[in-house]
Design a protein around this motif. Structure first.
Motif, PDB file in Angstrom:
ATOM      1  N   LYS A 198      -6.604 107.442  25.250  1.00 34.10           N
ATOM      2  CA  LYS A 198      -6.137 107.589  26.626  1.00 34.10           C
ATOM      3  C   LYS A 198      -7.191 107.025  27.558  1.00 34.10           C
ATOM      4  O   LYS A 198      -8.383 107.116  27.291  1.00 34.10           O
ATOM      5  CB  LYS A 198      -5.925 109.079  26.902  1.00 34.10           C
ATOM      6  CG  LYS A 198      -5.350 109.425  28.222  1.00 34.10           C
ATOM      7  CD  LYS A 198      -4.976 110.898  28.368  1.00 34.10           C
ATOM      8  CE  LYS A 198      -5.798 111.848  27.552  1.00 34.10           C
ATOM      9  NZ  LYS A 198      -5.472 113.258  27.731  1.00 34.10           N
ATOM     10  N   VAL A 199      -6.746 106.437  28.672  1.00 35.69           N
ATOM     11  CA  VAL A 199      -7.652 105.969  29.721  1.00 35.69           C
ATOM     12  C   VAL A 199      -7.123 106.498  31.044  1.00 35.69           C
ATOM     13  O   VAL A 199      -5.937 106.361  31.354  1.00 35.69           O
ATOM     14  CB  VAL A 199      -7.739 104.426  29.764  1.00 35.69           C
ATOM     15  CG1 VAL A 199      -8.597 103.972  30.934  1.00 35.69           C
ATOM     16  CG2 VAL A 199      -8.298 103.879  28.460  1.00 35.69           C
ATOM     17  N   ARG A 200      -7.990 107.123  31.802  1.00 35.02           N
ATOM     18  CA  ARG A 200      -7.650 107.606  33.143  1.00 35.02           C
ATOM     19  C   ARG A 200      -8.558 106.888  34.130  1.00 35.02           C
ATOM     20  O   ARG A 200      -9.765 106.786  33.913  1.00 35.02           O
ATOM     21  CB  ARG A 200      -7.878 109.114  33.267  1.00 35.02           C
ATOM     22  CG  ARG A 200      -6.975 109.934  32.395  1.00 35.02           C
ATOM     23  CD  ARG A 200      -5.600 110.039  33.029  1.00 35.02           C
ATOM     24  NE  ARG A 200      -4.751 110.936  32.268  1.00 35.02           N
ATOM     25  CZ  ARG A 200      -3.646 110.552  31.661  1.00 35.02           C
ATOM     26  NH1 ARG A 200      -3.267 109.301  31.710  1.00 35.02           N
ATOM     27  NH2 ARG A 200      -2.906 111.411  31.013  1.00 35.02           N
ATOM     28  N   VAL A 201      -7.971 106.409  35.221  1.00 31.01           N
ATOM     29  CA  VAL A 201      -8.716 105.646  36.215  1.00 31.01           C
ATOM     30  C   VAL A 201      -8.687 106.395  37.538  1.00 31.01           C
ATOM     31  O   VAL A 201      -7.659 106.965  37.919  1.00 31.01           O
ATOM     32  CB  VAL A 201      -8.095 104.242  36.388  1.00 31.01           C
ATOM     33  CG1 VAL A 201      -8.886 103.416  37.371  1.00 31.01           C
ATOM     34  CG2 VAL A 201      -8.031 103.519  35.059  1.00 31.01           C
ATOM     35  N   THR A 202      -9.818 106.397  38.244  1.00 31.45           N
ATOM     36  CA  THR A 202      -9.885 107.026  39.559  1.00 31.45           C
ATOM     37  C   THR A 202      -9.031 106.222  40.544  1.00 31.45           C
ATOM     38  O   THR A 202      -8.758 105.044  40.319  1.00 31.45           O
ATOM     39  CB  THR A 202     -11.334 107.104  40.064  1.00 31.45           C
ATOM     40  OG1 THR A 202     -11.894 105.784  40.081  1.00 31.45           O
ATOM     41  CG2 THR A 202     -12.177 108.015  39.178  1.00 31.45           C
ATOM     42  N   PRO A 203      -8.606 106.842  41.656  1.00 30.35           N
ATOM     43  CA  PRO A 203      -7.748 106.131  42.620  1.00 30.35           C
ATOM     44  C   PRO A 203      -8.352 104.841  43.174  1.00 30.35           C
ATOM     45  O   PRO A 203      -7.622 103.901  43.487  1.00 30.35           O
ATOM     46  CB  PRO A 203      -7.537 107.155  43.733  1.00 30.35           C
ATOM     47  CG  PRO A 203      -7.686 108.471  43.059  1.00 30.35           C
ATOM     48  CD  PRO A 203      -8.731 108.264  41.996  1.00 30.35           C
ATOM     49  N   ASP A 204      -9.680 104.772  43.283  1.00 29.18           N
ATOM     50  CA  ASP A 204     -10.305 103.541  43.784  1.00 29.18           C
ATOM     51  C   ASP A 204     -10.574 102.523  42.673  1.00 29.18           C
ATOM     52  O   ASP A 204     -11.144 101.466  42.930  1.00 29.18           O
ATOM     53  CB  ASP A 204     -11.593 103.855  44.533  1.00 29.18           C
ATOM     54  CG  ASP A 204     -12.649 104.506  43.660  1.00 29.18           C
ATOM     55  OD1 ASP A 204     -12.356 104.799  42.483  1.00 29.18           O
ATOM     56  OD2 ASP A 204     -13.769 104.733  44.159  1.00 29.18           O
ATOM     57  N   LEU A 205     -10.147 102.828  41.459  1.00 26.51           N
ATOM     58  CA  LEU A 205     -10.288 101.961  40.274  1.00 26.51           C
ATOM     59  C   LEU A 205     -11.739 101.657  39.929  1.00 26.51           C
ATOM     60  O   LEU A 205     -12.026 100.684  39.230  1.00 26.51           O
ATOM     61  CB  LEU A 205      -9.516 100.643  40.460  1.00 26.51           C
ATOM     62  CG  LEU A 205      -8.037 100.758  40.847  1.00 26.51           C
ATOM     63  CD1 LEU A 205      -7.415  99.381  40.980  1.00 26.51           C
ATOM     64  CD2 LEU A 205      -7.270 101.600  39.868  1.00 26.51           C
ATOM     65  N   ALA A 206     -12.669 102.485  40.384  1.00 25.32           N
ATOM     66  CA  ALA A 206     -14.087 102.231  40.149  1.00 25.32           C
ATOM     67  C   ALA A 206     -14.604 102.891  38.868  1.00 25.32           C
ATOM     68  O   ALA A 206     -15.606 102.447  38.315  1.00 25.32           O
ATOM     69  CB  ALA A 206     -14.912 102.711  41.333  1.00 25.32           C
ATOM     70  N   ILE A 207     -13.933 103.940  38.409  1.00 31.24           N
ATOM     71  CA  ILE A 207     -14.385 104.651  37.212  1.00 31.24           C
ATOM     72  C   ILE A 207     -13.215 104.787  36.256  1.00 31.24           C
ATOM     73  O   ILE A 207     -12.123 105.202  36.654  1.00 31.24           O
ATOM     74  CB  ILE A 207     -14.940 106.051  37.557  1.00 31.24           C
ATOM     75  CG1 ILE A 207     -16.140 105.939  38.495  1.00 31.24           C
ATOM     76  CG2 ILE A 207     -15.317 106.806  36.289  1.00 31.24           C
ATOM     77  CD1 ILE A 207     -16.629 107.269  39.035  1.00 31.24           C
TER      78      ILE A 207
END
Length: 126
Positions: free
Chosen positions: A38-47
């Protein structure tokens, strides 16, 4: 809840990281199959938080530590693959996905329960 953009970006990262681990994962984790579950990305796509599962490895903590030590190298290789699709390459945070271990533990508990002798049903009305 993740936006469509986050989900799409996480899918791209998951596919590319899977290819990186498949081709070059043996360099730092020999005889271990690494799966990106699984990959989860922060809303700003930075992490990007990457959840890994290790097969054919008894010490997952050591394997995760090894992956974390090579995270800058992995990020560089990811950047080479997705540089035309994004403005910034996200920082990678790695975690162990223990879903399989949880399922195995629950299966063992259910097997134990099913093997225990059953108590006879008693009716309170008698």
């Amino acid at each position: 809840m993740e936006s469509k953009r986050q989900q799409k970006f996480a899918g791209v990262i998951q596919q590319d990281l899977a290819a990186i681990f498949q081709r070059e994962g043996m360099n730092f984790l020999p005889n271990t199959l690494v799966t990106i579950t699984k990959v989860r990305v922060t809303p700003d796509l930075a992490i990007a938080r990457v959840f890994l599962s290790f097969f054919n490895n008894t010490n997952t903590a050591a394997a995760l530590s090894t992956v974390k030590q090579h995270s800058s190298e992995i990020r560089y290789k990811l950047g080479a693959r997705i540089k035309d699709q994004v403005r910034i390459i996200p920082q990678l945070e790695f975690f162990v996905d223990d879903t399989n271990e949880y399922v195995e533990r629950m299966d063992a508990l259910f097997d134990k329960i099913s093997k225990e002798p059953r108590q006879p049903d008693t009716e309170d009305g008698e």
